[in-house]
Design an enzyme around this catalytic site. Structure first.
Site, short mmCIF file in Angstrom:
data_model
loop_
_atom_site.label_atom_id
_atom_site.label_comp_id
_atom_site.label_asym_id
_atom_site.label_seq_id
_atom_site.Cartn_x
_atom_site.Cartn_y
_atom_site.Cartn_z
N HIS A 262 56.69 17.96 53.89
CA HIS A 262 56.74 18.51 52.53
C HIS A 262 58.10 19.11 52.23
O HIS A 262 58.91 19.37 53.14
CB HIS A 262 55.62 19.53 52.31
CG HIS A 262 55.60 20.64 53.32
ND1 HIS A 262 55.07 20.49 54.58
CD2 HIS A 262 56.02 21.93 53.25
CE1 HIS A 262 55.17 21.63 55.24
NE2 HIS A 262 55.77 22.52 54.45
N ARG A 276 51.00 31.76 53.20
CA ARG A 276 50.49 30.62 53.96
C ARG A 276 49.75 31.11 55.20
O ARG A 276 50.21 32.06 55.84
CB ARG A 276 51.68 29.75 54.39
CG ARG A 276 51.29 28.41 54.99
CD ARG A 276 52.53 27.62 55.37
NE ARG A 276 52.90 27.85 56.75
CZ ARG A 276 54.10 27.57 57.28
NH1 ARG A 276 55.07 27.06 56.54
NH2 ARG A 276 54.33 27.79 58.54
#
Ligand code: SIN
Length: 291
Positions: A262, A276
């Site tokens: 990503h 996260r």
């Protein structure tokens, strides 16, 4: 097209899955992630993750405790060696404050899979947006299985038995004393991973080098290693292997680090806050070690 993944006995849907791109990515709706997941729903989400590689959710305003509980339903959580919230060590904050009209430079603004500097890199990550920039700040995800599969046969044969060195040197710039930098280096010495990884759950071959943590390919001259890595990094950047996600506060992305990479697009100039949790994975195994 909306896919109904699984149904309970009484015909109640667990959740809906809408694929977003041919290569990867699906929007999951009809689920409240703030509630504890029952085993059936958790297993269905895990199956969807393996299939679509990245799952997206809207309007999931989880508390930090709920975010941690969601991650823990899928495995043991990592504590990041450089970034973690003091009261919630399993949460990695990614906080960008306002920048006066300039695009920012971020370490996640490069193609990568999370924590491949670890001997046992992250299996999966669950990222929630807390604060949205007024414009921009999307994240792009790429299918690293497709990136491998579409290489020419000669390159595949060449890289199947190779290994590469990964390290966490990108984080040294965020540590303010030599003592802390030395502690990071000694806790996470350079680690060797296969260039092509066998996905531990699907058995697929995955291109497993990335431009943030991979330093060089073992056994090649520096110039040869650089040329090959550049070629492989470029392969992940092909738009046909990608899905792009625009965030809103309460949006979540849940991705499989063993099958994707990503890139957080650093095109915004005002505040963007993300958090996260990251699920511990296992030691990568390459094709040459498979019988
Ligand atoms: C990450 O690399 O885990 C964060 C991606 C993002 O901030 O969009």
């Amino acid at each position: 097209m909306t896919v109904q993944l699984l149904e309970r006995d009484a015909g109640t849907e667990l959740f809906d899955v809408t694929p977003l791109q041919p290569s990867l990515g699906a929007l999951v709706s009809g689920i409240d992630l703030s509630r504890p997941l029952d085993g059936l729903t958790r297993d269905a989400l895990r199956a969807a993750l393996l299939h679509y590689r990245v799952l997206f959710f809207r309007d999931q305003n989880l508390t930090r405790e709920q975010h941690i509980a969601l991650g823990a339903a899928f495995g043991e959580l990592e504590v990041h060696p450089v970034f973690s919230l003091p009261d919630y060590p399993e949460i990695l904050p990614l906080i960008s404050q306002e920048l006066a009209g300039k695009y920012r430079q971020t370490s996640d603004g490069n193609w990568h899979a999370d924590t491949t500097f670890r001997a046992e890199p992250s299996a999966a990550s669950i990222l929630i947006q807390r604060v949205s920039p007024s414009l921009g700040g999307d994240t792009v995800f790429a299918n690293a299985v497709a990136a491998y599969e579409t290489l020419d046969d000669e390159t595949k044969e060449r890289i199947d038995g190779l290994t590469a060195i990964h390290d966490p040197q990108i984080f040294l710039q965020f540590l303010d004393t030599e003592e802390k930098r030395e502690a990071l280096r000694s806790q996470y010495p350079p680690v060797e991973h296969p260039v092509v990884r066998i996905h531990p759950e699907t058995g697929e071959k995955v291109l497993y080098v990335n431009s943030v943590f991979t330093r060089r390919i073992v056994g090649l001259e520096e110039s040869e290693s650089r040329a090959l890595l550049t070629r492989l990094f470029d392969q992940v950047k092909r738009p046909e292997f990608q899905v792009r996600w625009s965030w809103k506060p309460g949006s979540i992305a849940f991705w499989d680090n063993r099958a994707t990479q990503h890139y957080a697009v650093p095109d915004y100039t005002d505040a963007r806050h993300m958090e996260r949790v990251t699920i511990i994975g296992d030691r990568p195994v390459g094709p040459s070690l498979k019988s």
